[in-house]
Write an enzyme that holds these catalytic residues in place. Structure first.
Site, PDB file in Angstrom:
ATOM      1  CG  ASP A 179     -92.447 104.252  11.837  1.00  0.00           C
ATOM      2  OD1 ASP A 179     -93.087 103.709  12.744  1.00  0.00           O
ATOM      3  OD2 ASP A 179     -91.218 104.461  11.894  1.00  0.00           O
ATOM      4  CG  ASN A 187     -89.319 108.383  22.830  1.00  0.00           C
ATOM      5  OD1 ASN A 187     -89.649 109.546  23.005  1.00  0.00           O
ATOM      6  ND2 ASN A 187     -90.172 107.448  22.452  1.00  0.00           N
ATOM      7  CG  ASP A 196     -95.471 110.975  25.547  1.00  0.00           C
ATOM      8  OD1 ASP A 196     -95.189 110.066  24.737  1.00  0.00           O
ATOM      9  OD2 ASP A 196     -95.723 110.773  26.747  1.00  0.00           O
ATOM     10  CD  GLU A 222     -92.040 104.519  16.714  1.00  0.00           C
ATOM     11  OE1 GLU A 222     -91.017 103.892  16.394  1.00  0.00           O
ATOM     12  OE2 GLU A 222     -92.642 104.325  17.787  1.00  0.00           O
TER      13      GLU A 222
END
Length: 301
Positions: A179, A187, A196, A222
């Site tokens: 992770d 983000n 992305d 993620e």
């Protein structure tokens, strides 16, 4: 026994989906059905009465050799009475090449004498297109659209296959649950487009540095999962540490900044009695331990 007149036979032949034509012994075309018109672009009046040897359809094989001017399957069948099948490419009236499967057989009279030949041909264009569409749908169903790694469905299928293999042959494997650290904050700071791009870069790192028989995929968001085959606990830890370091060393240039992310990892080896749910749950708990321990680290158990 049903008996049909010539008109009925013609109607039946014209209703076929495949192209069909008859030739005399000298390969003069004597009949050309509606499907042959559709597939080739040539109307019956353009070809009936002409010879195959006129190279109307310009059949070529996969090596590009012209068949109509030499020994084509139809000519060979008329000569030796052996039925044949071949994939060739015909010339459409508009100029393009059409892949077709041809099936030829001799045409006999009531006494059994060969009086010509019959060729039926199937347009492979739509078949190939459908096969490609099926493959694409399968690909889309099993791959994550953003990263092009295996998606969760694919990963679950792979883990179940490895569990079955372990139950039958005692072949060990491990799971890495990975992770990205503080990715929501990343983000929020730089936007989802940059996020992305980072996910894609991480995916490429995992894929480029994996062993050919291991599988890495995107579990969701993620989170990534690695299914590591025939591995010891020590090897699993070494692989996990290598991936963690490689991701840490990744960077993305964004304006004047060099953006980096880190990754926490939980890893576990298969145990007797494991199920998909149990092995994933164990790896997830170990990932949580890595997060609680400061992130950017590997925890195995």
């Amino acid at each position: 026994m049903l008996k049909f007149d010539e008109t009925t036979y013609t109607r039946i032949i014209d209703s076929l989906h495949d192209g069909l034509y008859f030739v005399a012994v000298d390969r003069t075309i004597t009949y050309w059905n509606k499907a042959a018109e559709r597939i080739t672009g040539y109307a019956a009046e353009e070809v009936v009465g002409r010879s195959c040897a006129d190279n109307i359809l310009c059949h070529v094989d996969r090596e590009g050799c012209t068949l109509c001017l030499g020994r084509c399957p139809l000519a060979d069948t008329i000569e030796d009475c052996v039925e044949r099948e071949a994939e060739v490419f015909l010339h459409h009236k508009r100029g393009q090449r059409i892949p077709v499967l041809v099936r030829v057989c001799p045409l006999r009279d009531a006494q059994g004498k060969v009086i010509g030949g019959i060729e039926m041909f199937t347009d492979l264009t739509s078949i190939e297109a459908n096969n490609q569409r099926i493959k694409e749908l399968e690909r889309l169903a099993l791959l994550d659209g953003l990263t092009q790694l295996a998606n969760r469905v694919y990963l679950e299928r792979e883990i179940n296959a490895r569990l079955h293999e372990y139950d039958r042959f005692a072949l060990p494997f491990g799971i890495l649950f990975m992770d990205l650290d503080h990715f929501k904050r990343f983000n929020d700071s730089y936007g989802h487009d940059v996020g992305d791009t980072v996910l894609q870069a991480v995916a490429q790192t995992l894929m480029a540095n994996s062993r050919p028989f291991d599988l890495y995929g995107r579990w969701g968001g993620e989170e990534f999962v690695g299914v590591i085959r025939t591995v010891t606990a020590a090897d699993l830890e070494q692989l996990a540490e290598r991936m963690r370091l490689l991701v840490q060393q990744n960077f993305l240039v964004h304006g004047s900044e060099k953006l980096q992310v880190t990754m926490s990892v939980g890893g576990t080896s298969v145990c007797p009695g494991d199920t998909l749910e149990s092995i994933i749950k164990r790896a997830d708990k170990l990932l949580y331990t890595s997060k609680q321990g400061g992130r950017n680290r590997v925890t195995l158990g």
